[in-house]
Write a protein that holds these residues in place. Structure first.
Motif, mmCIF file in Angstrom:
data_model
loop_
_atom_site.group_PDB
_atom_site.id
_atom_site.type_symbol
_atom_site.label_atom_id
_atom_site.label_comp_id
_atom_site.label_asym_id
_atom_site.label_seq_id
_atom_site.Cartn_x
_atom_site.Cartn_y
_atom_site.Cartn_z
ATOM 1 N N SER A 314 0.809 -1.383 0.097
ATOM 2 C CA SER A 314 0.041 -0.078 0.196
ATOM 3 C C SER A 314 0.808 1.167 -0.099
ATOM 4 C CB SER A 314 -0.846 0.103 1.245
ATOM 5 O OG SER A 314 -0.119 -0.068 2.317
ATOM 6 N N GLU A 315 2.123 1.260 0.402
ATOM 7 C CA GLU A 315 3.053 2.401 0.284
ATOM 8 C C GLU A 315 3.100 2.779 -1.259
ATOM 9 O OE1 GLU A 315 6.648 1.822 2.648
ATOM 10 O OE2 GLU A 315 5.607 0.939 4.189
ATOM 11 N N ARG A 316 3.289 4.111 -1.244
ATOM 12 C CA ARG A 316 3.610 4.700 -2.551
ATOM 13 C C ARG A 316 4.631 5.992 -2.136
ATOM 14 N NH1 ARG A 316 2.216 0.861 -3.811
ATOM 15 N NH2 ARG A 316 0.305 0.196 -5.396
ATOM 16 N N THR A 317 5.609 5.948 -2.987
ATOM 17 C CA THR A 317 6.772 6.729 -2.986
ATOM 18 C C THR A 317 6.425 7.841 -3.781
ATOM 19 O OG1 THR A 317 8.986 7.445 -2.592
ATOM 20 C CG2 THR A 317 8.466 5.640 -4.224
ATOM 21 N N THR A 318 6.611 9.100 -3.602
ATOM 22 C CA THR A 318 6.553 10.322 -4.266
ATOM 23 C C THR A 318 7.909 10.767 -4.949
ATOM 24 O OG1 THR A 318 6.476 12.055 -2.638
ATOM 25 C CG2 THR A 318 4.301 11.471 -3.243
ATOM 26 N N ALA A 319 9.054 10.021 -4.501
ATOM 27 C CA ALA A 319 10.239 10.525 -4.768
ATOM 28 C C ALA A 319 10.219 10.061 -6.394
ATOM 29 C CB ALA A 319 11.084 9.734 -3.903
ATOM 30 N N MET A 320 11.086 11.016 -6.944
ATOM 31 C CA MET A 320 11.549 10.774 -8.411
ATOM 32 C C MET A 320 12.422 9.412 -8.294
ATOM 33 S SD MET A 320 12.204 14.643 -9.970
ATOM 34 C CE MET A 320 13.490 15.072 -8.356
ATOM 35 N N PRO A 321 12.135 8.746 -9.276
ATOM 36 C CA PRO A 321 13.442 7.761 -9.392
ATOM 37 C C PRO A 321 14.392 7.905 -10.011
ATOM 38 C CG PRO A 321 11.704 7.574 -11.434
ATOM 39 C CD PRO A 321 11.238 8.610 -10.233
ATOM 40 N N LYS A 322 15.603 7.205 -9.561
ATOM 41 C CA LYS A 322 16.783 7.354 -10.141
ATOM 42 C C LYS A 322 16.972 6.736 -11.526
ATOM 43 C CE LYS A 322 20.162 7.736 -6.557
ATOM 44 N NZ LYS A 322 21.400 7.023 -5.953
ATOM 45 N N VAL A 323 18.129 7.265 -12.518
ATOM 46 C CA VAL A 323 18.036 6.572 -13.740
ATOM 47 C C VAL A 323 19.579 6.074 -13.901
ATOM 48 C CG1 VAL A 323 18.136 7.265 -16.203
ATOM 49 C CG2 VAL A 323 16.415 8.183 -14.791
ATOM 50 N N TYR A 324 19.363 4.994 -14.662
ATOM 51 C CA TYR A 324 20.761 4.284 -14.801
ATOM 52 C C TYR A 324 20.723 3.871 -16.195
ATOM 53 C CZ TYR A 324 21.554 4.265 -9.707
ATOM 54 O OH TYR A 324 21.711 4.381 -8.360
ATOM 55 N N ALA A 325 21.879 4.442 -16.695
ATOM 56 C CA ALA A 325 22.158 3.892 -18.185
ATOM 57 C C ALA A 325 22.386 2.428 -18.365
ATOM 58 C CB ALA A 325 23.292 4.735 -18.713
ATOM 59 N N ILE A 326 22.244 1.738 -19.646
ATOM 60 C CA ILE A 326 22.592 0.444 -20.021
ATOM 61 C C ILE A 326 24.203 0.236 -19.616
ATOM 62 C CG2 ILE A 326 22.773 0.986 -22.420
ATOM 63 C CD1 ILE A 326 21.331 -2.397 -20.782
ATOM 64 N N ASP A 327 24.908 1.311 -19.750
ATOM 65 C CA ASP A 327 26.292 1.083 -19.973
ATOM 66 C C ASP A 327 27.070 2.284 -19.386
ATOM 67 O OD1 ASP A 327 28.772 -0.675 -21.077
ATOM 68 O OD2 ASP A 327 28.732 1.104 -21.991
ATOM 69 N N SER A 328 28.293 1.862 -18.656
ATOM 70 C CA SER A 328 28.689 3.287 -18.275
ATOM 71 C C SER A 328 29.588 3.955 -19.290
ATOM 72 C CB SER A 328 29.818 2.895 -16.848
ATOM 73 O OG SER A 328 30.818 1.965 -17.502
ATOM 74 N N GLY A 329 30.060 3.249 -20.320
ATOM 75 C CA GLY A 329 30.794 3.723 -21.326
ATOM 76 C C GLY A 329 29.864 4.609 -22.145
ATOM 77 N N LEU A 330 28.860 3.980 -22.602
ATOM 78 C CA LEU A 330 27.760 4.699 -23.438
ATOM 79 C C LEU A 330 27.275 6.075 -22.715
ATOM 80 C CD1 LEU A 330 24.832 3.388 -25.436
ATOM 81 C CD2 LEU A 330 24.217 4.813 -23.762
ATOM 82 N N ALA A 331 27.073 5.898 -21.619
ATOM 83 C CA ALA A 331 26.641 7.131 -20.781
ATOM 84 C C ALA A 331 27.676 8.458 -20.883
ATOM 85 C CB ALA A 331 26.292 6.968 -19.056
ATOM 86 N N ALA A 332 28.905 7.780 -20.638
ATOM 87 C CA ALA A 332 30.030 8.893 -20.804
ATOM 88 C C ALA A 332 30.165 9.456 -22.026
ATOM 89 C CB ALA A 332 31.318 8.194 -20.370
ATOM 90 N N ALA A 333 30.017 8.643 -22.977
ATOM 91 C CA ALA A 333 30.116 9.242 -24.386
ATOM 92 C C ALA A 333 29.046 10.063 -24.927
ATOM 93 C CB ALA A 333 29.766 7.966 -25.205
ATOM 94 N N VAL A 334 27.821 10.120 -24.270
ATOM 95 C CA VAL A 334 26.809 11.366 -24.601
ATOM 96 C C VAL A 334 26.818 12.300 -23.660
ATOM 97 C CG1 VAL A 334 25.695 9.587 -25.973
ATOM 98 C CG2 VAL A 334 24.961 9.837 -23.671
ATOM 99 N N ALA A 335 27.579 12.101 -22.658
ATOM 100 C CA ALA A 335 27.281 13.267 -21.730
ATOM 101 C C ALA A 335 28.199 14.321 -21.950
ATOM 102 C CB ALA A 335 27.345 12.498 -20.261
ATOM 103 N N SER A 336 28.121 15.502 -21.202
ATOM 104 C CA SER A 336 28.949 16.544 -21.251
ATOM 105 C C SER A 336 30.370 16.258 -20.239
ATOM 106 C CB SER A 336 28.346 17.965 -20.884
ATOM 107 O OG SER A 336 27.660 17.808 -19.523
ATOM 108 N N ALA A 337 31.294 16.770 -20.543
ATOM 109 C CA ALA A 337 32.329 16.335 -19.564
ATOM 110 C C ALA A 337 32.132 16.518 -18.164
ATOM 111 C CB ALA A 337 33.620 17.223 -20.072
ATOM 112 N N GLY A 338 31.269 17.596 -17.680
ATOM 113 C CA GLY A 338 31.208 17.873 -16.569
ATOM 114 C C GLY A 338 30.178 16.964 -15.695
ATOM 115 N N VAL A 339 29.681 16.100 -16.256
ATOM 116 C CA VAL A 339 28.842 14.866 -15.828
ATOM 117 C C VAL A 339 29.463 13.730 -15.775
ATOM 118 C CG1 VAL A 339 26.767 16.332 -15.660
ATOM 119 C CG2 VAL A 339 27.416 14.630 -17.529
ATOM 120 N N ARG A 340 30.664 13.522 -16.051
ATOM 121 C CA ARG A 340 31.382 12.448 -16.239
ATOM 122 C C ARG A 340 32.075 11.784 -15.056
ATOM 123 N NH1 ARG A 340 34.144 13.109 -22.197
ATOM 124 N NH2 ARG A 340 32.447 13.360 -23.458
ATOM 125 N N ASP A 341 31.160 11.738 -14.020
ATOM 126 C CA ASP A 341 31.512 11.412 -12.572
ATOM 127 C C ASP A 341 31.848 9.901 -12.360
ATOM 128 O OD1 ASP A 341 30.627 10.601 -9.425
ATOM 129 O OD2 ASP A 341 31.923 12.478 -9.747
#
Length: 462
Positions: A314-341
């Motif tokens: 019965s619990e429902r969270t109102t928090a926004m879900p986190k997003v995870y890419a299918i692959d760390s290399g793919l995420a870094a390839a399309v992200a700007s340099a500032g978010v390649r953490d």
């Protein structure tokens, strides 16, 4: 008359063209004996994640067990030479194969249909083949809809589904010959002893894995070519598996949202902020449309959403879900340099590994958690409230170099363990040694990332 493209594809296929085949750890179970009405084994995953090669691996295993190649049929339906792919195309494939190998009608065949979702009305066609053919059937596809909707409609209770992600760290080590493959075999307790040289090699490989990622075709490419190829993967998924498949009238919005979502790898994605930013960029889109697109991206395995843990139905969270890419290399390839953490990439890699190790969970079997008293966040809680299982708790961080960091990274685990009366949890650390922290009869196990990724599934600390 047989379609010449079909005849050529069947006649020219040879497994030798694809060898050597890097062994994947996804277990499809023992092959079923050919018969009408067999269970269908369905392998899904993002384009270029290695589904075809996993089918080739299965074909090699069948041949090595004594099955003749004349009883094994492989056909990839993702070929623009075929034009519009219909059930008639599938019938032609089977007719051409049986014409060349009539013994298959009597002895039974092993059918491997790659990217079958390219066929219009493929579900009804496959059901007919299953019901009327003495066969063992494997299917691959680039959309989770094959499992959640379409397979469920035609094959309820008659299909086994398997999710193939890009290389795990273990597979990355194997594919790149980082250490001798025998080195990866653990002892009876699931823990392997490594020499100093092996530890150093594996630590460096872990850092490289978080940058390069696990898509097979990019492993040996120079960085500029690797990044360009990964960017093209994203474009193809957005155009083919989202815009075309769902008849999206705003392809620029879809592409912009994909880049934004992948750039938020390991973070919450605010649809309100995205909506405002797109409007400012001259691409207004409703929040409903953006939500639909994120769902389509998830269906195409471009990304996953992680929700907060809920013990009660019965619990429902109102928090926004986190997003995870299918692959760390793919995420870094399309992200700007500032978010390649690096910490975000490690957290994402841990999430994907947990998916691999917990096959068959409901979608919310892996979740995040905020403690009741102080709202501290535990990165991952693994378990199923419906099954009353023992939960596994994981925190992910790049280092635990000082006492302040130790307190910050362990406080959520201590608090949740106290709330749920749990005795153990795990901190996966990018740079650091193996050690334990104890408090009030409870223990937190600190495990270096490279070692945790290589531990056998189902063992302590897995």
């Amino acid at each position: 008359m047989t379609n010449p493209v079909i005849a050529e594809k069947l006649a020219s296929f040879t497994i030798k063209d694809f060898q050597p085949i890097v062994a994947r750890d996804l277990d499809l179970g023992e092959p079923l004996a050919p018969k009408a009405g067999n269970l269908v084994k369905v392998v899904t995953g993002m384009r270029r994640s290695g589904k075809s090669y996993r089918l080739f691996q299965e074909m090699e295993m069948l041949h090595e067990s004594g099955i003749q190649w004349s009883r094994i049929c492989y056909f990839n339906f993702e070929d623009d030479r075929l034009g519009s792919v219909t059930p008639a195309t599938g019938d032609e494939v089977l007719e051409a194969f049986y014409a060349a190998h009539p013994e298959g009608l009597r002895e039974g065949v092993y059918l491997f249909f790659d990217e079958l979702q390219e066929m219009r009305d493929w579900g009804a066609w496959l059901r007919r083949v299953v019901d009327n053919t003495k066969a063992t059937i494997y299917v691959s596809g680039s959309s989770s809809k094959m499992l959640s909707n379409e397979i469920a409609t035609e094959f309820r209770g008659r299909a086994l589904d398997f999710e193939l992600l890009p290389y795990s760290f273990r597979e990355f080590v194997r594919a790149n010959d980082v250490v001798d493959s025998v080195t990866l075999d653990a002892g009876d307790d699931g823990v392997k002893a490594y020499s100093l040289e092996e530890r150093l090699l594996l630590q460096n490989a872990m850092k490289r894995y978080l940058i390069v990622g696990g898509f097979p075709a990019v492993q040996e490419l120079p960085d500029p070519q690797r990044i360009a190829l990964l960017q093209s993967y994203v474009q193809r998924v957005v155009l083919r598996d989202v815009v075309e498949r769902h008849d999206i009238s705003r392809p620029r919005v879809a592409s912009a949202l994909a880049r934004r979502a992948l750039g938020s790898n390991g973070k919450q994605l605010s649809m309100r902020k995205v909506e405002n930013d797109l409007r400012s960029a001259g691409m207004p889109a409703s929040r409903e449309m953006l939500g639909d697109l994120i769902g389509y991206f998830e269906d195409a395995y471009l990304l996953f959403r992680l929700r907060e843990f809920s013990m009660a139905l019965s619990e429902r969270t109102t928090a926004m879900p986190k997003v995870y890419a299918i692959d760390s290399g793919l995420a870094a390839a399309v992200a700007s340099a500032g978010v390649r953490d690096e910490g975000q990439r490690l957290e994402e890699a841990v999430y994907l590994e947990l998916r691999r190790r917990n096959v068959g969970f409901r979608r919310d079997g892996i979740a995040s958690y905020r403690t009741r008293e102080h709202g501290y966040e535990v990165d991952f809680v693994v378990g199923d409230a419906l099954q009353s299982e023992t939960y596994e708790l994981y925190q992910v961080t790049m280092n635990m170099d000082d006492e302040a960091t130790v307190r910050r990274e362990t406080r959520a685990l201590w608090e949740m363990m106290a709330e749920r009366d749990m005795k153990e949890s795990i901190v996966i650390v990018g740079d650091g040694e193996e050690r334990d922290y104890e408090q009030d009869g409870r223990v937190i196990h600190q495990i270096p990332a490279w070692r945790w990724f290589l531990r056998m599934r189902g063992t302590s600390g897995a």
